[in-house]
Design a protein around this motif. Structure first.
Motif: not given
Length: 609
Positions: A204-217
């Motif tokens: 989740x933190x990785x997705x926030x830092x990219x950023x990328x929508x975590x729902x799509x990961x």
């Protein structure tokens, strides 16, 4: 040795003698004071409170002869007891005899030395009166490694580029392919890699830092393993860097083999960490990640930081007095000669931290000319096992090269960012901050170069490094003479921040053109800052000392603007090399055809003071 209480001491004094080797010859000094005044012996002196034996050895040799040495070990300990005519102890020293290798400089007698010379082993009996000194020198010679440990050589791609295949590579098609790889793969996967380094294994933190929508990961084992691998590689790199700093900059003495090992381990670990970004290639492509995590500033933020400089552009890059102290590392041997590192406080207060540079010094050359080399964006040569062709080409021609680590690259890279990202992500503030620091860093290093060699000094840069070098050239007129360069070599340079940021091919690869316009930065608003980004004056070293290499189909640093600089400065035509190549194929072509580098090196040699 100096100080009160030398004669008839109440306590034994501790001193160092230094056996300095340069090839198969040893350094001797003729003492100017008792004990043993007028005799040939080893340089040395008293150890001062707070310094190590090796620090004392380096200091004493520098004070007595003016040369720099690298201590390599302790040979033996000698009792030096001199009685007077009545039998009383007039002098009593415990001498720690240190072996050392010559690093740079030519010896000149100073301090309490009357004369200085290099001597072969078979000359000792006729020169050195004290038998104990002769014994120490021969003992050092018998235990000295036949050749000092050396760093591994970097990959040599020059041989490939000089083959018939090389002429096919260094063509404009290379620029199109490289730009596509950067835009579609390299930059997006670098953004994911940078985010992974501060995610702590948390998706989740990785997705926030990219950023990328975590729902799509997809929460796959592959992604978890990739984050864990980055964590392991980063921890290994951090540990190797810490050990390296201890070995090269720490106070505890290190054997040359240990220093070489520390550098090899550091570079291997840094390279391994850099390569872990490849794990995110497919992820970045599949999620169409942006090249940067954008932080585009407002006009007010830029004006608050650099408005005062814009109001007085002639002094926008003034050097602070006194300049920061430059700390030198210990030296290590390589195929190029001697390599070591410099560090000093960054001159841009809002940026903070330290500036780092790696020095490549040819062996056996007194007072070599120096080139201060500024690299392009996203280049981190001190952290990847890649070729160093530009450095090698100059060094093998007798030129000392100082390869500077640009702001936000290498050791100056913030966690969670890849090398150079901050420069683009915060455009135009990032560009202005970058130049404010980097231009003045060139002046600070020029001062250091002049204080450590009487040779001429040149500046050279490629791409973003060329932009900084040419800014230094036009603003150095208000700097002290010792901070100015004598010559300039620019590769793939240009001007016009609004054109480069909004219409240049590299800007489009980053997507910076779109993001700037979305945030209200038009060409007119960017052009306001041209006095701080473009070389609007004449070069302080004179046009006759300027060399330029341009690509006629360069769309990243537009060719016409580069030629505009050459015409405005009146650079001699035979010193402007125009190649039918682009931004990436020009440096590739230089691997096969080094004529511009050879001409610049020869010019520096002629300017040598």
């Amino acid at each position: 040795m100096t100080g009160d209480g030398r004669e008839y001491p109440a306590a034994v004094r501790v001193g160092v003698g230094v056996v300095v080797w340069r090839g198969d010859r040893v350094l001797l000094v003729r003492r100017g004071r008792a004990p043993r005044a007028g005799e040939w012996g080893l340089p040395g002196g008293g150890q001062e409170v707070g310094e190590t034996v090796f620090e004392a050895a380096e200091r004493e040799v520098a004070e007595e002869t003016g040369i720099r040495v690298a201590p390599t070990g302790i040979v033996t300990v000698v009792d030096s007891i001199t009685p007077d005519e009545a039998g009383r102890t007039q002098y009593h020293y415990t001498l720690v005899e240190v072996a050392a290798e010559w690093q740079s400089g030519e010896p000149l007698a100073a301090d309490d030395a009357e004369d200085v010379r290099w001597a072969a082993l078979d000359e000792l009996d006729g020169l050195v009166a004290w038998e104990e000194t002769r014994r120490v020198i021969r003992l050092s010679a018998s235990t000295r490694p036949p050749t000092p440990p050396r760093l591994r050589a970097r990959p040599d791609v020059g041989r490939l580029m000089r083959s018939p295949l090389g002429s096919l590579i260094a063509r404009p098609w290379l620029d199109d392919v490289t730009l596509r790889l950067l835009a579609d793969w390299m930059l997006p996967m670098s953004r994911a890699w940078a985010a992974a380094q501060i995610a702590g294994g948390d998706i989740d933190r990785f997705c926030a830092e990219v950023p990328v929508d975590p729902a799509k990961v997809t929460r796959s084992n592959w992604l978890s393993r990739s984050l864990e691998e980055v964590d392991r590689a980063a921890a290994r790199a951090d540990g190797a860097e810490e050990r390296w700093r201890g070995a090269l900059f720490g106070r505890r003495p290190y054997d040359p083999a240990d220093m070489v090992r520390a550098e090899e381990e550091r570079l291997d670990a840094a390279h391994a960490l850099a390569m872990t970004r490849l794990r995110f290639a497919y992820f970045a492509r599949a999620h169409r990640l942006a090249a940067c995590r954008w932080e585009i500033p407002t006009e007010a933020e830029v004006a608050a930081r650099h408005g005062a400089r814009l109001a007085d552009p002639a002094h926008a890059y003034a050097l602070a007095e006194p300049g920061p102290a430059v700390t030198e590392s210990r030296r290590v041997a390589s195929d190029l000669g001697i390599e070591y590192w410099l560090r000093f406080r960054c001159p841009e207060p809002d940026m903070g931290g330290e500036c780092w540079a790696r020095v490549f010094e040819p062996a056996g050359i007194a007072d070599p000319p120096t080139v201060i080399y500024l690299h392009g964006i996203c280049i981190e040569a001190d952290h990847v096992r890649g070729p160093l062709r530009e450095v090698e080409s100059l060094c093998r021609r007798g030129i000392r090269v100082i390869a500077v680590e640009a702001p936000w690259h290498g050791r100056r890279r913030p966690k969670g960012r890849y090398g150079g990202e901050m420069l683009v992500a915060r455009t135009p503030l990032g560009v202005l901050d970058h130049f404010s620091a980097h231009v003045r860093e060139a002046g600070i290093l020029t001062r250091w170069a002049r204080r450590t060699s009487r040779g001429a000094v040149g500046w050279s840069g490629i791409s973003m490094g060329a932009f900084a070098s040419q800014l230094a050239a036009v603003h150095a007129g208000c700097w002290p003479e010792e901070a100015r360069a004598d010559a300039l070599l620019l590769f793939t340079t240009s001007e016009g921040i609004q054109d480069i940021a909004l219409t240049g091919a590299f800007a489009k690869a980053f997507g910076v053109d779109r993001v700037l316009l979305e945030n209200g930065w038009t060409a007119e608003k960017l052009a306001r800052w041209r006095p701080l980004t473009d070389p609007t004056g004449d070069p302080a070293m004179g046009a006759e000392n300027v060399f330029m290499v341009l690509g006629s189909v360069d769309t990243i640093a537009p060719f016409e603007q580069g030629m505009g600089i050459a015409r405005r400065w009146r650079v001699p035509e035979n010193q402007v090399y125009v190649r039918p190549q682009g931004h990436f194929s020009v440096p590739a072509g230089l691997l096969a055809d080094e004529a511009p580098v050879e001409a610049f090196a020869a010019h520096l040699q002629r300017l040598n003071r």
